[in-house]
Design an enzyme around this catalytic site. Sequence first.
Site, PDB file in Angstrom:
ATOM      1  N   GLU A 127       0.859  -1.189   0.000  1.00 15.92           N
ATOM      2  CA  GLU A 127       0.000   0.000   0.000  1.00 15.92           C
ATOM      3  C   GLU A 127       0.892   1.236   0.000  1.00 15.92           C
ATOM      4  OE1 GLU A 127      -2.774  -0.121   3.243  1.00 15.92           O
ATOM      5  OE2 GLU A 127      -3.536  -2.092   2.633  1.00 15.92           O
ATOM      6  N   GLY A 131       4.937  -1.227   2.800  1.00 14.40           N
ATOM      7  CA  GLY A 131       5.561  -2.153   1.851  1.00 14.40           C
ATOM      8  C   GLY A 131       6.310  -3.206   2.644  1.00 14.40           C
ATOM      9  N   SER A 132       7.562  -2.880   3.041  1.00 18.59           N
ATOM     10  CA  SER A 132       8.318  -3.825   3.882  1.00 18.59           C
ATOM     11  C   SER A 132       7.557  -4.104   5.170  1.00 18.59           C
ATOM     12  CB  SER A 132       9.688  -3.226   4.239  1.00 18.59           C
ATOM     13  OG  SER A 132      10.367  -2.812   3.094  1.00 18.59           O
ATOM     14  N   ARG A 271      33.884  -7.351 -31.116  1.00 18.15           N
ATOM     15  CA  ARG A 271      34.323  -5.954 -31.036  1.00 18.15           C
ATOM     16  C   ARG A 271      35.855  -5.888 -30.958  1.00 18.15           C
ATOM     17  NH1 ARG A 271      33.094  -0.751 -32.146  1.00 18.15           N
ATOM     18  NH2 ARG A 271      34.003   0.682 -30.615  1.00 18.15           N
ATOM     19  N   GLU A 369       9.121  -8.227  -3.726  1.00 18.71           N
ATOM     20  CA  GLU A 369       8.991  -9.437  -2.893  1.00 18.71           C
ATOM     21  C   GLU A 369      10.010  -9.450  -1.753  1.00 18.71           C
ATOM     22  OE1 GLU A 369       7.681 -12.981  -4.711  1.00 18.71           O
ATOM     23  OE2 GLU A 369       7.129 -11.963  -6.562  1.00 18.71           O
ATOM     24  N   GLU A 373      17.426  -5.390   2.040  1.00 21.24           N
ATOM     25  CA  GLU A 373      17.554  -5.159   3.490  1.00 21.24           C
ATOM     26  C   GLU A 373      16.649  -6.136   4.258  1.00 21.24           C
ATOM     27  OE1 GLU A 373      17.026  -2.674   1.219  1.00 21.24           O
ATOM     28  OE2 GLU A 373      19.115  -2.021   1.239  1.00 21.24           O
TER      29      GLU A 373
HETATM   30  C1  FAD Z   1       7.524  -3.129 -10.301  1.00 26.45           C
HETATM   31  C2  FAD Z   1       7.018  -3.552  -8.951  1.00 26.45           C
HETATM   32  C3  FAD Z   1       6.079  -4.577  -8.871  1.00 26.45           C
HETATM   33  C4  FAD Z   1       5.547  -4.927  -7.620  1.00 26.45           C
HETATM   34  N1  FAD Z   1       4.566  -5.889  -7.551  1.00 26.45           N
HETATM   35  C5  FAD Z   1       3.921  -6.094  -6.365  1.00 26.45           C
HETATM   36  C6  FAD Z   1       2.786  -6.972  -6.292  1.00 26.45           C
HETATM   37  O1  FAD Z   1       2.390  -7.618  -7.275  1.00 26.45           O
HETATM   38  N2  FAD Z   1       2.133  -7.090  -5.096  1.00 26.45           N
HETATM   39  C7  FAD Z   1       2.530  -6.403  -3.993  1.00 26.45           C
HETATM   40  O2  FAD Z   1       1.871  -6.522  -2.952  1.00 26.45           O
HETATM   41  N3  FAD Z   1       3.623  -5.584  -4.015  1.00 26.45           N
HETATM   42  C8  FAD Z   1       4.305  -5.414  -5.185  1.00 26.45           C
HETATM   43  N4  FAD Z   1       5.402  -4.573  -5.235  1.00 26.45           N
HETATM   44  C9  FAD Z   1       5.792  -3.863  -4.024  1.00 26.45           C
HETATM   45  C10 FAD Z   1       7.124  -4.309  -3.439  1.00 26.45           C
HETATM   46  O3  FAD Z   1       7.014  -5.582  -2.881  1.00 26.45           O
HETATM   47  C11 FAD Z   1       7.549  -3.231  -2.439  1.00 26.45           C
HETATM   48  O4  FAD Z   1       7.890  -2.076  -3.185  1.00 26.45           O
HETATM   49  C12 FAD Z   1       8.705  -3.655  -1.560  1.00 26.45           C
HETATM   50  O5  FAD Z   1       8.322  -4.689  -0.694  1.00 26.45           O
HETATM   51  C13 FAD Z   1       9.278  -2.487  -0.742  1.00 26.45           C
HETATM   52  O6  FAD Z   1       8.267  -1.786  -0.097  1.00 26.45           O
HETATM   53  P1  FAD Z   1       8.213  -0.175  -0.231  1.00 26.45           P
HETATM   54  O7  FAD Z   1       8.285   0.146  -1.684  1.00 26.45           O
HETATM   55  O8  FAD Z   1       7.039   0.304   0.513  1.00 26.45           O
HETATM   56  O9  FAD Z   1       9.539   0.331   0.437  1.00 26.45           O
HETATM   57  P2  FAD Z   1       9.747   0.632   2.014  1.00 26.45           P
HETATM   58  O10 FAD Z   1       9.236  -0.502   2.810  1.00 26.45           O
HETATM   59  O11 FAD Z   1       9.198   1.979   2.302  1.00 26.45           O
HETATM   60  O12 FAD Z   1      11.319   0.676   2.111  1.00 26.45           O
HETATM   61  C14 FAD Z   1      12.107   1.834   1.807  1.00 26.45           C
HETATM   62  C15 FAD Z   1      13.565   1.497   2.120  1.00 26.45           C
HETATM   63  O13 FAD Z   1      13.713   1.239   3.538  1.00 26.45           O
HETATM   64  C16 FAD Z   1      14.291  -0.038   3.718  1.00 26.45           C
HETATM   65  N5  FAD Z   1      13.738  -0.659   4.916  1.00 26.45           N
HETATM   66  C17 FAD Z   1      12.444  -0.764   5.261  1.00 26.45           C
HETATM   67  N6  FAD Z   1      12.313  -1.409   6.427  1.00 26.45           N
HETATM   68  C18 FAD Z   1      13.562  -1.734   6.832  1.00 26.45           C
HETATM   69  C19 FAD Z   1      14.107  -2.422   7.945  1.00 26.45           C
HETATM   70  N7  FAD Z   1      13.322  -2.949   8.902  1.00 26.45           N
HETATM   71  N8  FAD Z   1      15.453  -2.548   8.041  1.00 26.45           N
HETATM   72  C20 FAD Z   1      16.266  -2.050   7.076  1.00 26.45           C
HETATM   73  N9  FAD Z   1      15.806  -1.408   5.985  1.00 26.45           N
HETATM   74  C21 FAD Z   1      14.479  -1.254   5.863  1.00 26.45           C
HETATM   75  C22 FAD Z   1      13.922  -0.837   2.478  1.00 26.45           C
HETATM   76  O14 FAD Z   1      14.778  -1.940   2.293  1.00 26.45           O
HETATM   77  C23 FAD Z   1      14.051   0.229   1.401  1.00 26.45           C
HETATM   78  O15 FAD Z   1      15.404   0.366   1.045  1.00 26.45           O
HETATM   79  C24 FAD Z   1       5.987  -4.260  -6.455  1.00 26.45           C
HETATM   80  C25 FAD Z   1       6.974  -3.257  -6.558  1.00 26.45           C
HETATM   81  C26 FAD Z   1       7.467  -2.892  -7.779  1.00 26.45           C
HETATM   82  C27 FAD Z   1       8.481  -1.780  -7.837  1.00 26.45           C
END
Ligand code: FAD
Length: 388
Positions: A127, A131-132, A271, A369, A373
Amino acid sequence: MSFELSREHEEFRRSVREFATAEIAPYAAQWDRDHFFPVDTVQAMGKLGLFGLTAPEEYGGADGDFTSLCVAIEEIGRVDQSMGITLEAAVGLGINPILTFGDDEQKQRWLPDLVSGNRLAAFGLTEPGSGSDAGATRTRADLRDGEWVVNGSKQFITNSGSDITSVCTVTARTGLTDDGKAEISTLIVPNGTPGFTVGPAYDKLGWHASDTHPLTLEDVRVPESYLLGRRGRGLAQFLATLDDGRVAIAALAVGCIQACLDQCLDYAGERTTFGVPIGRKQGVAFQISDLAVMAEAARMLVYKAAAVKDGGGGASEFKQAASIAKLYATESAVSATRIATQVFGGYGFMEEYPVARLYRDAKVLEIGEGTSEVQRLLIARGLGLPVE
Ligand SMILES: Cc1cc2nc3c(=O)[nH]c(=O)nc-3n(C[C@H](O)[C@H](O)[C@H](O)COP(=O)(O)OP(=O)(O)OC[C@H]3O[C@@H](n4cnc5c(N)ncnc54)[C@H](O)[C@@H]3O)c2cc1C
């Protein structure tokens, strides 16, 4: 434990490679340029049986092993990462939750079309604010007069808005647990349900031919029976689904590394600089050696994890193997595309060469997925470290 691929797996690899070479490779660059999701090709992958590799025969599947699915994703991903992720998400995120947690009626209704590849399902966990930290989901579902009324939003959802998407599984808060925490459950929401809106496709850095949308749910009503699995087990179910998905994404990363290796080997022979092929220069040849090491090591980790699953290994053993494979293979894929682009020099920066597309496609492997981190966190916990 052996994780050598069998003769059958290698024969299967050859047949997927033939399909990928004939039906995907010639068009991948154009689809990427046009941000075009090729429904006919996706359905052709279905006809080849790729969506049903691990599904039971009663739903039209081959009742095969997880290793075969990884082989297929690797081979499709070798020629086109967008089609590789389409297959990976369709099976790992679309079919898997319904197959694993659905009741008989849900399986009978949804699986045959998904397993044949006629239709796609999506998995809505992420959402805008979670995410994480997937447990921070804000989407709500309230049970009223025998129906779930769902409100909220999901983002970055793969395969959620194509012309052939039939359904999305979403996590939602359905109340509070006894200890006052959010109770999270999973609901099946058919595409087209009033109030369920698929937003415009994202303008992404890579995976241009993969279908990714934000979703909005406003007073979406589905029958009470559309609860998937047990009430309150939504998060646990999605997290278990992601363990398989991580190995599958790692297989996609292996395809990416292998493509870099193949491209660089050809180019280094063709090349010339200073009167000799660049492959004569140690500075180039050694980088290509590194690609071969990455491809082999990542492949071993993927097929080891797949063998743990196929061999009925324990959940914690599989979880650890999945995170290790995902972390190493995806970070190697990003390094491999950087190396491949460098080997191609200025041409590597031009879209007419596949390494440029691979360079853009690889980055998300370290994010989707579970980020790198998150994988390090899970591996550390698996080692018994008291990491936060
Ligand atoms: C092209 C694409 C397709 C996707 N498809 C799907 C899908 O089909 N279904 C679905 O549900 N999701 C999907 N996702 C979402 C994806 O799984 C999330 O983007 C991902 O899990 C990271 O969540 P976030 O983007 O909210 O980043 P955040 O959770 O906000 O993280 C931001 C940064 O903080 C770091 N971080 C966060 N928490 C911690 C911690 N505890 N310790 C250390 N570092 C941390 C992260 O590693 C990252 O570097 C997709 C994403 C993309 C880009």
